[in-house]
Design a protein around this motif. Structure first.
Motif, PDB file in Angstrom:
ATOM      1  N   VAL A 284      -9.738  -2.315  -0.601  1.00 12.05           N
ATOM      2  CA  VAL A 284      -9.047  -2.217   0.687  1.00 12.05           C
ATOM      3  C   VAL A 284      -9.361  -0.856   1.301  1.00 12.05           C
ATOM      4  N   LEU A 285      -9.980  -0.874   2.477  1.00 17.22           N
ATOM      5  CA  LEU A 285     -10.219   0.351   3.241  1.00 17.22           C
ATOM      6  C   LEU A 285      -9.049   0.541   4.196  1.00 17.22           C
ATOM      7  N   CYS A 286      -8.377   1.671   4.098  1.00 17.81           N
ATOM      8  CA  CYS A 286      -7.171   1.915   4.887  1.00 17.81           C
ATOM      9  C   CYS A 286      -7.503   2.709   6.151  1.00 17.81           C
ATOM     10  N   THR A 287      -6.536   2.736   7.061  1.00 19.11           N
ATOM     11  CA  THR A 287      -6.743   3.417   8.336  1.00 19.11           C
ATOM     12  C   THR A 287      -6.845   4.927   8.176  1.00 19.11           C
ATOM     13  N   ASP A 288      -6.357   5.482   7.076  1.00 16.00           N
ATOM     14  CA  ASP A 288      -6.481   6.921   6.842  1.00 16.00           C
ATOM     15  C   ASP A 288      -7.731   7.278   6.050  1.00 16.00           C
ATOM     16  N   ALA A 289      -8.692   6.334   5.964  1.00 18.26           N
ATOM     17  CA  ALA A 289      -9.988   6.526   5.291  1.00 18.26           C
ATOM     18  C   ALA A 289      -9.858   6.584   3.778  1.00 18.26           C
ATOM     19  N   SER A 290      -8.717   6.237   3.220  1.00 20.06           N
ATOM     20  CA  SER A 290      -8.597   6.129   1.766  1.00 20.06           C
ATOM     21  C   SER A 290      -9.075   4.750   1.309  1.00 20.06           C
ATOM     22  N   LEU A 291      -9.405   4.651   0.034  1.00 22.93           N
ATOM     23  CA  LEU A 291      -9.946   3.418  -0.528  1.00 22.93           C
ATOM     24  C   LEU A 291      -9.091   3.027  -1.724  1.00 22.93           C
ATOM     25  N   GLN A 292      -8.626   1.771  -1.725  1.00 22.12           N
ATOM     26  CA  GLN A 292      -7.747   1.270  -2.775  1.00 22.12           C
ATOM     27  C   GLN A 292      -8.396   0.065  -3.452  1.00 22.12           C
ATOM     28  N   LEU A 293      -8.114  -0.100  -4.750  1.00 24.65           N
ATOM     29  CA  LEU A 293      -8.585  -1.250  -5.519  1.00 24.65           C
ATOM     30  C   LEU A 293      -7.372  -2.101  -5.892  1.00 24.65           C
TER      31      LEU A 293
ATOM     32  N   LEU B 218       0.843  -1.190   0.000  1.00 23.84           N
ATOM     33  CA  LEU B 218       0.000   0.000   0.000  1.00 23.84           C
ATOM     34  C   LEU B 218       0.885   1.249   0.000  1.00 23.84           C
ATOM     35  N   PRO B 219       0.331   2.407  -0.318  1.00 25.94           N
ATOM     36  CA  PRO B 219       1.143   3.631  -0.286  1.00 25.94           C
ATOM     37  C   PRO B 219       1.763   3.870   1.082  1.00 25.94           C
ATOM     38  N   GLU B 220       2.769   4.719   1.111  1.00 25.29           N
ATOM     39  CA  GLU B 220       3.493   4.989   2.348  1.00 25.29           C
ATOM     40  C   GLU B 220       2.558   5.566   3.401  1.00 25.29           C
ATOM     41  N   ARG B 221       2.738   5.110   4.648  1.00 23.93           N
ATOM     42  CA  ARG B 221       1.926   5.515   5.798  1.00 23.93           C
ATOM     43  C   ARG B 221       0.456   5.172   5.605  1.00 23.93           C
ATOM     44  N   CYS B 222       0.207   4.156   4.861  1.00 17.48           N
ATOM     45  CA  CYS B 222      -1.162   3.698   4.603  1.00 17.48           C
ATOM     46  C   CYS B 222      -1.243   2.231   5.021  1.00 17.48           C
ATOM     47  N   PHE B 223      -2.129   1.922   5.951  1.00 16.81           N
ATOM     48  CA  PHE B 223      -2.223   0.582   6.505  1.00 16.81           C
ATOM     49  C   PHE B 223      -3.649   0.061   6.343  1.00 16.81           C
ATOM     50  N   CYS B 224      -3.746  -1.243   6.257  1.00 23.47           N
ATOM     51  CA  CYS B 224      -5.025  -1.883   5.955  1.00 23.47           C
ATOM     52  C   CYS B 224      -5.935  -1.912   7.183  1.00 23.47           C
ATOM     53  N   GLN B 225      -7.182  -1.549   6.972  1.00 18.22           N
ATOM     54  CA  GLN B 225      -8.200  -1.640   8.017  1.00 18.22           C
ATOM     55  C   GLN B 225      -9.176  -2.774   7.751  1.00 18.22           C
ATOM     56  N   SER B 226      -9.598  -2.951   6.523  1.00 19.69           N
ATOM     57  CA  SER B 226     -10.500  -4.045   6.160  1.00 19.69           C
ATOM     58  C   SER B 226     -10.349  -4.333   4.668  1.00 19.69           C
ATOM     59  N   ILE B 227     -10.689  -5.579   4.283  1.00 18.79           N
ATOM     60  CA  ILE B 227     -10.590  -6.043   2.897  1.00 18.79           C
ATOM     61  C   ILE B 227     -11.954  -6.575   2.476  1.00 18.79           C
ATOM     62  N   HIS B 228     -12.390  -6.219   1.270  1.00 15.42           N
ATOM     63  CA  HIS B 228     -13.699  -6.621   0.772  1.00 15.42           C
ATOM     64  C   HIS B 228     -13.532  -7.136  -0.659  1.00 15.42           C
ATOM     65  N   PHE B 229     -13.867  -8.402  -0.866  1.00 14.88           N
ATOM     66  CA  PHE B 229     -13.730  -9.010  -2.184  1.00 14.88           C
ATOM     67  C   PHE B 229     -14.892  -8.613  -3.079  1.00 14.88           C
ATOM     68  N   LEU B 230     -14.573  -8.419  -4.358  1.00 16.43           N
ATOM     69  CA  LEU B 230     -15.573  -8.176  -5.387  1.00 16.43           C
ATOM     70  C   LEU B 230     -15.664  -9.396  -6.292  1.00 16.43           C
ATOM     71  N   LYS B 231     -16.860  -9.703  -6.721  1.00 17.75           N
ATOM     72  CA  LYS B 231     -16.999 -10.729  -7.738  1.00 17.75           C
ATOM     73  C   LYS B 231     -16.360 -10.218  -9.023  1.00 17.75           C
ATOM     74  N   TYR B 232     -15.520 -11.056  -9.632  1.00 20.81           N
ATOM     75  CA  TYR B 232     -14.725 -10.588 -10.767  1.00 20.81           C
ATOM     76  C   TYR B 232     -15.633 -10.125 -11.910  1.00 20.81           C
ATOM     77  N   PHE B 233     -15.311  -8.946 -12.466  1.00 28.08           N
ATOM     78  CA  PHE B 233     -16.124  -8.354 -13.527  1.00 28.08           C
ATOM     79  C   PHE B 233     -15.212  -7.808 -14.618  1.00 28.08           C
ATOM     80  N   LEU B 234     -15.811  -7.573 -15.780  1.00 28.77           N
ATOM     81  CA  LEU B 234     -15.135  -6.977 -16.924  1.00 28.77           C
ATOM     82  C   LEU B 234     -15.866  -5.707 -17.329  1.00 28.77           C
TER      83      LEU B 234
END
Length: 696
Positions: free
Chosen positions: A497-506, A460-476
């Motif tokens: 991935v929802l990070c502890t700094d409230a950012s959202l990553q795919l 993850l980006p620097e100073r960014c830590f994981c808070q929760s992970i949510h799987f998506l059904k694979y799509f195109l």
């Protein structure tokens, strides 16, 4: 005594002349000799002069007035900066495109506060005061109420077993109760950790039920200790016992209630309709089978071994290899290392030490796969969990325990997956095929359990830590629209991935390419109330997730674009009482979600918190014009995937090779190439392909 010079002689006129000083023009910067030619003179010469008052030119304010003047000027400048910033924010807010806000389709008004919700099949299970209630998902009609406790139900789970449903509830005392819901009967199986002696009562912190309901695990705490109990659930016996009851069941008194078809609130005064579900309290079902107790790993300590051979001789069947427990480091070496560490970092270690918290566990039930080493004689049926994976707080290791054991067997892990840093978060996909391990240093490890391979490691980006992970059904993304590919997809995964700094990553990964990371939502800097506090994938809408913000707003986001599609909100008279911890549930198999709302005008008039009127709002994605077409047309046929060259990675290797040869054949025929030359080229391509497979 000499007479004073005329220039300094004091007189009324002279004094007045000194006071009436005219303003002067002062040049900025250092003085320079001008150029002799006029054409070389600066055109901005007039801007280099500053208008100054005579008092400013000769003297300045004395202290402390000079300091006061600076402070006042600073306050004026700072205030003006704040005013400009707020004005710019207000203009930016007005220029922002506000998403379409959709109201709920149905409202179910309750006279007691619901604490938790779960959805299974066509039923909604709502836990609250002294028990839980069962509602119909489509019309919000309450069909049964079980209120036989003295405390509230805080958590509830519902697992689909086919024609029946397994319900697990946890109350405020931490007691787990298992229920069996079949046709028109509700059966109490057992209170797992209920004790007659309150001093020996244990508390359930977390629980998990395997896919299909074959196993259950409960994290219990009591007497300053914590452990994990694993049970095997006899669901085949339950079905036989309810279909062929041997006891005479006396149904309880019928409960009556009103069906809800519109947004009109449903109160306790108009619940007057017959229902046909009964509590079979006198029916005795088979209790779960206790198979093992897993304790946290012991701290690494010194041993008496003198060589690696003695260490390996102690290990039986390589169980626990990699956990760090088997070594030949002596106690004196540990003490010497601890002394060096304390001396080096003494200035950081001095002070009050916080009390060490109990180690928590996260666990998942894993299906059979080639990546999990199991004894040859052990054969698990397909689709049934065979291993439970556990990691503890502060531990680097992910332990694998076989479920094919009895209580008499020694509890040792059959496998250990060590990580470079302590594991903070882990998540298993709904299909049990993919696993993500997120470490405390922000590194994610992606596993394809079905194929038995790692999909890669990404940070993850620097100073960014994981808070929760949510799987998506694979799509195109096909023609600008998110689509689910028809048929199975292998070694393709996407998760949010929802990070502890409230950012959202795919995070996206494939079997042939490394994982990729893209930012969906940046960390909020100015609008802190828009920080995301919860995320929930929507299976009915490809590539869509629900985001819940701290200000109580609920948005539907398209992760492929990424952008906000629309928003959902209860009526204006309601709001989320605890917006940073919303009470909601999203259906995995229905295009809907439920959200609890609170009435702010009635909170002050309620005598107790439990008597505050609350409502459950029902949002159906197919009822809104913007989402109706997305929900109904969300699958792309296999033929379109084959024809589109942008989706080659979705198909297996064999099908990709076959498509390649077919297209090559059509091209050769079109160019009128001789048949013999074609077969020669075909054999050449086949040999090259076999050689590449051997090299891999």
């Amino acid at each position: 005594m000499f007479p004073a010079p005329p220039s300094v002689m004091t007189s009324p006129k002279g004094s007045r002349a000194q006071k009436l000083k005219l303003p002067t023009l002062t040049r900025k910067g250092t003085l320079e000799v001008p150029s002799p030619t006029e054409k070389d003179w600066s055109k901005d010469d007039e801007e280099d002069w500053v208008f100054k008052g005579p008092d400013q030119e000769q003297d300045s304010l004395p202290q402390p007035y000079r300091m006061i003047n600076k402070l006042v000027n600073f306050l004026f400048d700072h205030s003006w900066e704040i005013i400009e910033e707020r004005d710019a924010s207000r203009k930016a807010e007005l220029s922002r495109i506000q998403p379409t806000i959709y109201p709920p389709l149905l409202e179910s008004k309750l006279n007691k506060m619901p604490n938790c919700m779960a959805i299974s099949q066509d039923y909604v299970f709502i836990g609250g005061t002294k028990g839980f209630s069962i509602y119909n998902l489509y019309n919000a009609k309450r069909i049964y109420v079980w209120e036989k406790l003295k405390v509230d139900v805080t958590y509830i789970w519902a697992t689909d077993l086919g024609s029946e449903i397994l319900i697990a509830s946890v109350d405020e005392m931490g007691i787990i109760r298992l229920f069996y819901f079949y046709k028109d009967g509700l059966y109490l199986i057992k209170a797992i950790n209920e004790a007659d002696d309150t001093s020996k009562q244990t508390t359930c912190i977390k629980m998990e039920i395997s896919e299909g309901g074959d196993f259950a695990a409960f994290l219990l705490q009591g007497a300053g200790d914590i452990w994990l109990d694993v049970y095997k659930l006899p669901k085949e016996s339950w079905l036989k016992e309810v279909e062929h009851p041997q006891l005479t069941i006396n149904p309880k008194k019928k409960v009556r209630q009103l069906q809800l078809n519109t947004l009109d609130p449903m109160t306790a005064d108009n619940l007057e309709m017959d229902i046909n579900i009964y509590f079979r309290g006198d029916a005795k079902l088979s209790v779960p089978v206790y198979i093992m107790k897993i304790k946290p790993p012991k701290p690494v300590a010194g041993t008496t071994f003198k060589s690696p051979l003695e260490v390996f001789a102690k290990i039986e069947d390589c169980c626990g290899l990699g956990s760090g427990q088997n070594h030949f480091i002596k106690d004196s070496q540990w003490e010497r290392q601890a002394a060096i560490f304390n001396d080096t970092f003494r200035k950081y270690l001095d002070g009050e030490w916080e009390e060490e918290l109990l180690s928590m566990a996260t666990f998942h039930f894993l299906l059979p796969s080639c990546i999990i080493a199991m004894p040859v004689e052990v054969k698990s049926p397909p689709g049934v969990a065979c291993v439970i994976g556990v990691h503890w707080t502060g531990s680097h290791n992910f332990f694998l325990y076989s479920l094919n054991r009895t209580l008499k067997d020694k509890v040792d892990p059959e496998g250990v997956w060590p990580c470079a840093a302590p594991i903070a978060v882990s998540q298993l996909s709904c299909c049990c095929s993919y696993l993500v391990l997120a470490c405390e240093d922000g590194v994610l490890t992606l596993w394809d359990l079905a194929k038995g391979l790692s999909l890669g490691v990404i940070a993850l980006p620097e100073r960014c830590f994981c808070q929760s992970i949510h799987f998506l059904k694979y799509f195109l993304v096909h023609e600008g629209q998110n689509m689910y590919p028809e048929g199975p997809v292998k070694s393709q995964m996407k998760c949010v991935v929802l990070c502890t700094d409230a950012s959202l990553q795919l995070v996206a990964a494939t079997g042939t390419q490394g994982p990729t990371l893209s930012v969906l939502v940046e960390r909020p800097v100015k609008h802190l109330d828009e920080a995301i506090c919860a995320v929930a994938p929507v299976q009915a809408l490809p590539g869509m997730v629900l985001t819940f913000s701290s200000n109580g707003s609920v948005h539907l986001m398209d992760v492929a674009k990424p952008q906000i599609v629309c928003a959902f909100a209860p009526p204006r008279s309601y709001h989320l009482a605890v917006p940073w911890k919303p009470v909601f549930v999203v259906s995995l198999y229905h295009a809907c979600f439920l959200l609890r709302g609170d009435h702010p005008d009635e909170i002050g008039s309620a005598s107790q918190a439990k008597d505050i009127p609350n409502s459950i709002f029902y949002f159906n994605f197919e009822a809104y014009p913007l989402l109706e077409q997305i929900s109904r047309n969300c699958t792309i046929p296999q033929a379109n995937v084959l024809d589109d060259t942008t989706f080659p990675q979705v198909l297996p290797l064999e099908e990709r090779c076959e498509n390649f040869f077919q297209k090559r054949f059509q091209k050769l025929v079109k160019n009128k190439v001789k048949e013999e030359e074609y077969w020669t080229r075909l054999r050449r391509y086949s040999s090259l392909l076999q050689r590449e497979n051997l090299n891999k």
